[in-house]
Every structure is written in structure tokens, then in C-alpha cells.
Design a protein around this motif. Structure first.
Motif, mmCIF file in Angstrom:
data_model
loop_
_atom_site.group_PDB
_atom_site.id
_atom_site.type_symbol
_atom_site.label_atom_id
_atom_site.label_comp_id
_atom_site.label_asym_id
_atom_site.label_seq_id
_atom_site.Cartn_x
_atom_site.Cartn_y
_atom_site.Cartn_z
ATOM 1 N N LEU A 143 -2.424 14.074 2.737
ATOM 2 C CA LEU A 143 -2.176 13.974 1.283
ATOM 3 C C LEU A 143 -2.564 15.268 0.567
ATOM 4 O O LEU A 143 -1.892 15.679 -0.396
ATOM 5 N N ALA A 144 -3.614 15.932 1.041
ATOM 6 C CA ALA A 144 -4.028 17.201 0.409
ATOM 7 C C ALA A 144 -2.939 18.261 0.582
ATOM 8 O O ALA A 144 -2.652 19.028 -0.337
ATOM 9 N N VAL A 161 8.865 17.580 -15.590
ATOM 10 C CA VAL A 161 8.267 16.291 -15.972
ATOM 11 C C VAL A 161 8.174 15.373 -14.753
ATOM 12 O O VAL A 161 7.152 14.732 -14.496
ATOM 13 N N GLU A 162 9.254 15.350 -13.962
ATOM 14 C CA GLU A 162 9.270 14.486 -12.777
ATOM 15 C C GLU A 162 8.219 14.940 -11.765
ATOM 16 O O GLU A 162 7.505 14.115 -11.176
ATOM 17 N N THR A 163 8.117 16.257 -11.565
ATOM 18 C CA THR A 163 7.141 16.781 -10.599
ATOM 19 C C THR A 163 5.721 16.504 -11.051
ATOM 20 O O THR A 163 4.843 16.187 -10.245
ATOM 21 N N GLU A 164 5.474 16.633 -12.363
ATOM 22 C CA GLU A 164 4.130 16.342 -12.880
ATOM 23 C C GLU A 164 3.763 14.886 -12.634
ATOM 24 O O GLU A 164 2.621 14.554 -12.298
ATOM 25 N N THR A 165 4.735 13.987 -12.799
ATOM 26 C CA THR A 165 4.480 12.555 -12.568
ATOM 27 C C THR A 165 4.122 12.307 -11.108
ATOM 28 O O THR A 165 3.162 11.597 -10.782
ATOM 29 N N LEU A 166 4.935 12.905 -10.188
ATOM 30 C CA LEU A 166 4.669 12.733 -8.765
ATOM 31 C C LEU A 166 3.318 13.332 -8.378
ATOM 32 O O LEU A 166 2.592 12.767 -7.553
ATOM 33 N N ASN A 182 -2.306 12.845 -6.553
ATOM 34 C CA ASN A 182 -3.741 13.110 -6.761
ATOM 35 C C ASN A 182 -4.547 11.817 -6.722
ATOM 36 O O ASN A 182 -5.651 11.771 -6.173
ATOM 37 N N ILE A 183 -3.971 10.763 -7.333
ATOM 38 C CA ILE A 183 -4.668 9.468 -7.310
ATOM 39 C C ILE A 183 -4.781 8.977 -5.866
ATOM 40 O O ILE A 183 -5.844 8.510 -5.415
ATOM 41 N N LEU A 225 -4.710 10.804 -3.114
ATOM 42 C CA LEU A 225 -5.635 11.671 -2.378
ATOM 43 C C LEU A 225 -7.075 11.288 -2.644
ATOM 44 O O LEU A 225 -7.896 11.215 -1.722
ATOM 45 N N GLU A 226 -7.423 11.040 -3.859
ATOM 46 C CA GLU A 226 -8.790 10.666 -4.201
ATOM 47 C C GLU A 226 -9.172 9.357 -3.523
ATOM 48 O O GLU A 226 -10.284 9.197 -3.018
ATOM 49 N N GLN A 227 -8.200 8.390 -3.509
ATOM 50 C CA GLN A 227 -8.461 7.110 -2.866
ATOM 51 C C GLN A 227 -8.683 7.300 -1.354
ATOM 52 O O GLN A 227 -9.566 6.687 -0.750
ATOM 53 N N ALA A 228 -7.838 8.167 -0.745
ATOM 54 C CA ALA A 228 -7.987 8.402 0.690
ATOM 55 C C ALA A 228 -9.332 9.044 1.013
ATOM 56 O O ALA A 228 -9.965 8.707 2.018
ATOM 57 N N ARG A 229 -9.766 9.992 0.224
ATOM 58 C CA ARG A 229 -11.067 10.631 0.452
ATOM 59 C C ARG A 229 -12.209 9.634 0.294
ATOM 60 O O ARG A 229 -13.193 9.673 1.043
ATOM 61 N N LEU A 230 -12.103 8.748 -0.679
ATOM 62 C CA LEU A 230 -13.124 7.731 -0.874
ATOM 63 C C LEU A 230 -13.196 6.804 0.339
ATOM 64 O O LEU A 230 -14.282 6.475 0.829
ATOM 65 N N THR A 231 -11.997 6.412 0.829
ATOM 66 C CA THR A 231 -11.958 5.546 2.009
ATOM 67 C C THR A 231 -12.590 6.257 3.218
ATOM 68 O O THR A 231 -13.321 5.647 4.004
ATOM 69 N N ALA A 232 -12.302 7.548 3.380
ATOM 70 C CA ALA A 232 -12.876 8.306 4.495
ATOM 71 C C ALA A 232 -14.390 8.370 4.399
ATOM 72 O O ALA A 232 -15.092 8.268 5.418
ATOM 73 N N ARG A 233 -14.931 8.517 3.173
ATOM 74 C CA ARG A 233 -16.395 8.561 3.013
ATOM 75 C C ARG A 233 -17.017 7.223 3.377
ATOM 76 O O ARG A 233 -18.070 7.165 4.021
ATOM 77 N N HIS A 234 -16.372 6.131 2.970
ATOM 78 C CA HIS A 234 -16.890 4.806 3.331
ATOM 79 C C HIS A 234 -16.883 4.628 4.856
ATOM 80 O O HIS A 234 -17.826 4.064 5.431
ATOM 81 N N THR A 235 -15.811 5.105 5.507
ATOM 82 C CA THR A 235 -15.735 4.997 6.972
ATOM 83 C C THR A 235 -16.843 5.808 7.634
ATOM 84 O O THR A 235 -17.441 5.369 8.620
#
Length: 644
Positions: free
Chosen positions: A288-289, A374-379, A384-385, A387-397
Motif C-alpha cells: 500500500l505504501a 480531483v479524482e486522483t486526490e480522492t483515490l 492513505n486511510i 495504509l494507516e489501517q494496514a500499519r496499525l494491523t501490522a503493529r497489533h500482529t
């Protein structure tokens, strides 16, 4: 019987002409005034045979090649050798057609490879031998006998006629081969004896080298304090037993640890699964990064492209209506500039008409880029959301994995920790014991090597003793041939008396050096006697060897003798001139007695008139010198080739 070697003719060729000189008679004289080329002619014969001849500048500058017609054994040959850069080979020319039949190197690589020397020796029936550099054969170093070594007995050069016998003064290079050639030609040795001496030299050299190696090994053993073999064997046996005991203890401890930790298999499996999950979560976050960085790069490019499009549209819209009269940068008047109607008066570039539709299309393109931004900014926001979730999940693991690690370590500490130090200590002990065993083995190997070297040296000394016996037996077999040395010495005494050479003592031949002696005086010490005695003795010595070879079977000396300037050192007083006349008379007698079995070639300024008119005589003049078309073949008035 002497080997049949005769010179039939010598043809000297330049770019403009050639001279052919006839040498078919048993006795040929070459005469003429100084610098007409008498010695040059003889040196060209030596050159054609592949020898290292002294060639005058006249030869080097004018002669292209020489053809030497010879009879070698049963073969009639023409040897052609060029002068200068192409002189490294001798060509064998077919008589009549003058086609090249073969080409032989003068100095081959390797040194004992095919060469003109080997070819001539084989044609004459003289063995191609390698002989020890030492007369007694006490070393393994050998040197090949060449045709040059044999030819030295056939050519009395003017430079050495009164001072050296076949180069005997050169004790380093020529003299050892002179002796070896004499022994070979006169049957005092043979291939079997030469090989026995060579093998003995190899055995002696090898035994000496092995003794030195054994001494070096023995010194090293003593200096380093290595124990004897019995002590080393006992020490090695003890170390092997200690190593076996340490290895048994180490295996027992490892078995205990394995039994205590087998109950923790489920916990190890859970730990493995947690480790795999943690690795997978980190890989997802990394992927994701990479996506986010790609989105950010694309967004930056779109914004950059939009800014360029907006600036272009603004510039076209604002500046197109204006017709500049002055340069907006330097304020110079543009009315006086001569510019084509199709070019811009300001920048002198071709005018491009502003199309309303192009401007409109440019605006539409800018609108599309704004929508893409505008479309690229939305994507990007969504990525980013994620990626942050994936990093949080990795820290919990990772936290879960750390917890499992601590629990596993606490559960197994009681089983492994007390035994870790014991395993480490036993491992170090086992390694030290193995090192001690290896070192003891190396010391024992050194003793074995010493015994082996001493045994090899003893074997080579035994071989040396046996070869010494074989050499003695072979020399006894050849001793009958050695008796003819007495005949040669007696013939030399007779030859000296026939010529009438004045000597203070009996002339004879040394049985060890094969050199002429007068009483006990060596040849090089006879100079003080004066009257050209050294020159006369040298000629008598060569005539003795030649006539002995002609009268005895199994002697391989060639039946050719070339003498250059015999009167050179004899002198000009009456008694010296009488000695010279007696030498010439003796040459004529021998030529008449042996006829076609012998060939004598003599070059001199002063040939007795009664001989010059009755024998084959080559008279060199300015019109017919040794080098066609050259009136002075020397290096200056009064100088001779032997001075080079």
C-alpha cells in the motif's frame, strides 16, 4: 673412415649479378690482394652452413643470398641462406629446378627442435646427442651437440689459428662441447655411455637435493621442539580418547534438552503461525505504501501539466492581439528590423496563427486535467486511510508475536538455560581436542616426510652407485677404442716432424684434454717460441685428426678442412717463409695421396707459385671479388674480416 663432407661450389648473389666459385678439387687455393674477400668467401661458406659468421659491411649491404653446393654423406645438396633479416633459416634447394625442397631454422625454438644443424648431422650420419656439461657426468645438466661444434674441427679461422685450438680457451661455452665432440667423433664414447652419465648426473643431483631437504626438515623439527614419533603417537591416542568422551557427554545433554522441549510443540506451532501472519501484514502495508507513492507522483505531474497549460492559454490570450513596436526587454525600436512577413518581428521565428479552436481545445484539456486531479486526490485519500489501517494491523500482529516469544522463552528457560553453558564448554573442549589431534598429526606427518625423503635419497645414491658400475663396465668396453689416442698422438708427432716444425721437446696430444703439447708445454704457452710455431702446430694437429679419420673406421670427423691465412702469424724471415712453404708442400702431398677422399681449402695472400699454377686456384681481383660488383669487400684499406 671420416664422414664424407665436400664443398662443390659457392655462388654469391647480389641484386645485379652473381659469381660462382668452384671447389671440386681435393685442394683449392683462394688468393688475392688484401680486401678482395678471401676471408669473406670462407665466412660465407660458414654462413651457408648455418654458422655465426663475421660478415663485412660490403656483404651486408650488397649480397642477397649465397648458395652452397655440398656432398653430405650420400646426399648432394644446395644450401641457400639469405643475408640480413631473412637469415634465420637455411633453404634446401633442389639441383636443376632450384625449387625450395625444405626450410630449416638456424636457431630453433625449442633449442633441440628441427634445425639445419640436426639435418646436417643426420645427413652425415653423426648422432644427435645431448652430453653432460661436466666431463665426468656428475650433474644432470646437458647440452646438445650441434653441427657448429663439429664444424669447428673443419675450419681454422684466421683470428684463432695461432692462439686457440677449436676454441679451447673458451672454457665456459665452447671447450666442454669441443671435448664432447672429440669423444663422440673418435669413438671414445657412444650414446649408451652418454645416457648412463646423464642418468648418473640426475641421480647424484637428486640425492644431493633430497639430502638438503632432509637436513632442512630435521633442523625445523629440532628448532621447534617437536617430540619424537613414539611420544606423538601416545599423545594422539590420549587426545582421541578425550575427544570421544566429550562428544558422548555433548550428545547426552542435547538428548535431555530435546526431551524437555518436545512438550512445547503446540506453542512452537502457534509462534510460527504468528511469525507468518506478522510477515504477511508487513508485506501488505509495504505494498500500500508503494501505491500511495505512485498516486502522489501522478498527482504532482497532473498539477504541473495543468499549470503549464494555464500559463500558455493566458499568454496566448493576452499577447496575441498586440503588435510590438519596441522590444519589451531592451526597449529597442523594431520598425527598422527587416523581417519576412511570415516571421515574428520580435523573436524572428515563423509566425503561427492563433486558432480560436486551438485555444478552445486547450481550455478543454485543462478542464480534463482538473477533473483528473480531483479524482486522483480522492483515490489518494482512500489509499492513505487503507495504509494507516494496514500499519496499525501490522503493529497489533507484532505485539501478539512478542507476547508469544516471551511466553515461549519463559516456558523453555527451565529446560535449556542450565544446559547452555555445559554445551558451550563441551563444544570448546571438543574443538580444542580436535585442534590438538590435527597438530599432532602434522608433526607426525613431518617425521614421516623426513623418513620418506631420507629413503628417496638413499635410493638415488644406490642408483648412482649402480650407474657408476655400469659406466665403468661401458668404459672398459670402449677402452680398446681409446687406444687409438696413442695412435693419434704418434701420428701428430710424425706430422710435426714431416712438416719440420721447430719444437723444444716432443710434440704429442694430451690424452685428457685432446690438445697438442710440446713436452709439457700447453698450446697457449707456445707463443714465446716465435716463428709461427703455434700456427704450424695448429695446422699439424688438424691434419693429423683428418688423416687419422681417413685411415681408421668408425671415426666420424668430416673429411673437410678449411684453413684461413696460415701465413698470418708465421712471419716473413727466411726460416719462417721456409716453414710456410713446407706446410703448403705437405697440403699438396696429402691432397695427392687421398685425392677425392679429402678436401682442403686454403685462403692466403702468398700461395707458392708452383702450387698456385698446378692446383685449383681462385684468384680474387677487383673485377672478380668475393662480392660481385664490389672492388673492396673489407671494412677499409688494409683491414680484414677476421678483425671484425
Amino acid at each position: 673412415m671420416a664422414t664424407n663432407l665436400r664443398i662443390r661450389s659457392l655462388t654469391v648473389s647480389t641484386n645485379r649479378a652473381s659469381h660462382a666459385f668452384d671447389f671440386t678439387s681435393p685442394l683449392t687455393f683462394v688468393t688475392g690482394t688484401t680486401t678482395m674477400g678471401k676471408s669473406t668467401l670462407l665466412m660465407l661458406i660458414k654462413h651457408a652452413f648455418g654458422g655465426n659468421a663475421a660478415l663485412t659491411p660490403a656483404v651486408v649491404q650488397h649480397v642477397t643470398y649465397v648458395d652452397l653446393g655440398i656432398q653430405a654423406g650420400e646426399s648432394s645438396l644446395i644450401l641457400r641462406r639469405r643475408i640480413g633479416a631473412d637469415s634465420g633459416v637455411v633453404e634446401i634447394i633442389e639441383p636443376g629446378s632450384h625449387l625450395v625442397q625444405h626450410t630449416w631454422a638456424v636457431s630453433p625454438t625449442p633449442a633441440d627442435g628441427p634445425s639445419i644443424s640436426r639435418f646436417l648431422l643426420e645427413a652425415l650420419g653423426i648422432p644427435v646427442e645431448r652430453v653432460p656439461t661436466s666431463r665426468t657426468g656428475i650433474n644432470s645438466r646437458t647440452v646438445a651437440l650441434t653441427f657448429k661444434d663439429i664444424f669447428r674441427y673443419c675450419f681454422l679461422q684466421a683470428k684463432e689459428i695461432d692462439r686457440s685450438v677449436v676454441g679451447h680457451l673458451d672454457t665456459t661455452n665452447i671447450n666442454p662441447k669441443r671435448i664432447a665432440a672429440f669423444e663422440l667423433m673418435f669413438g671414445l664414447t657412444d650414446s649408451e655411455l652418454v645416457e648412463l652419465k646423464r642418468q648418473r648426473g640426475i641421480a647424484r643431483d637428486r640425492a644431493k637435493q633430497l639430502d638438503e631437504d632432509a637436513s632442512a626438515i630435521d633442523r625445523f623439527i629440532r628448532d621447534t621442539g617437536i617430540a619424537d614419533n613414539d611420544e606423538l603417537r601416545a599423545r594422539r591416542m590420549d587426545l582421541v580418547q578425550q575427544l570421544a568422551a566429550a562428544q558422548d557427554k555433548l550428545r547426552a545433554i542435547r538428548d535431555e534438552v530435546a526431551a524437555l522441549t518436545s512438550a512445547e510443540e503446540d506453542r512452537r506451532a502457534e509462534l510460527s503461525e504468528a511469525l507468518t501472519a506478522s510477515k504477511k501484514r508487513h508485506e501488505e502495508a509495504d505494498l500500500l505504501a508503494v501505491t500511495v507513492r505512485g498516486r502522489e507522483a501522478a498527482l504532482s505531474q497532473l498539477r504541473l501539466d495543468l499549470a503549464k497549460a494555464e500559463r500558455r492559454s493566458t499568454a496566448v490570450g493576452l499577447l496575441a492581439p498586440f503588435d510590438f513596436a519596441t522590444c519589451p526587454r531592451c526597449m529597442q525600436d523594431l520598425d527598422g528590423r527587416e523581417v519576412a512577413e511570415t516571421d515574428c518581428r520580435l523573436c524572428c521565428q515563423p509566425l503561427a496563427l492563433v486558432d480560436v479552436e486551438d485555444v478552445h481545445a486547450s481550455d478543454q484539456n485543462a478542464d480534463r486535467m482538473r477533473a483528473q486531479i480531483v479524482e486522483t486526490e480522492t483515490l489518494l485519500h482512500a489509499d492513505n486511510i487503507a495504509l494507516e489501517q494496514a500499519r496499525l494491523t501490522a503493529r497489533h500482529t507484532d505485539l501478539h508475536l512478542d507476547t508469544l516469544h516471551r511466553e515461549y522463552d519463559q516456558a523453555t528457560a527451565s529446560a535449556t538455560s542450565p544446559r547452555i553453558e555445559a554445551v558451550a564448554q563441551l563444544s570448546r573442549q571438543a574443538e580444542s581436542l580436535r585442534h590438538g589431534i590435527d597438530e599432532t598429526g602434522r608433526h607426525m606427518q613431518m617425521w614421516r616426510r623426513l623418513d620418506q625423503v631420507r629413503a628417496e635419497a638413499a635410493a638415488h645414491r644406490k642408483t648412482d652407485r649402480q650407474l657408476k658400475v655400469d659406466i665403468t663396465e661401458r668404459e672398459k668396453t670402449l677402452r680398446a677404442r681409446g687406444a687409438q689416442l696413442d695412435d693419434i698422438s704418434a701420428a701428430f708427432t710424425d706430422e710435426v716432424n714431416r712438416i719440420g716444425i721447430p719444437t723444444d721437446g716432443t710434440a704429442r696430444i694430451d690424452p685428457d684434454t685432446f690438445l697438442p703439447l710440446v713436452g709439457d708445454t700447453a698450446f697457449e704457452n707456445l707463443q714465446a717460441s716465435g716463428g709461427g710455431a703455434s700456427t704450424a702446430l695448429n695446422i699439424a694437429y688438424h691434419l693429423t685428426l683428418l688423416t687419422t679419420a681417413l685411415d681408421h673406421p668408425n671415426i666420424l670427423l668430416p673429411s673437410l678442412l678449411i684453413i684461413d691465412s696460415p701465413r698470418k702469424a708465421i712471419g716473413t724471415v727466411d726460416r719462417d717463409r721456409e716453414l710456410g712453404s713446407r706446410i703448403y708442400a705437405r697440403l699438396a702431398i696429402l691432397a695427392e695421396a687421398y685425392k677425392d677422399r679429402i678436401q682442403l681449402i686454403v685462403a692466403d695472400n702468398d700461395i707458392p707459385a708452383e702450387l698456385a699454377t698446378t692446383r685449383n686456384t681462385i684468384v680474387l681481383t677487383s673485377e672478380r671479388s668475393a662480392v660481385p660488383g664490389v672492388t673492396n669487400t673489407g671494412v677499409g684499406e688494409g683491414q680484414r674480416v677476421e678483425d671484425l
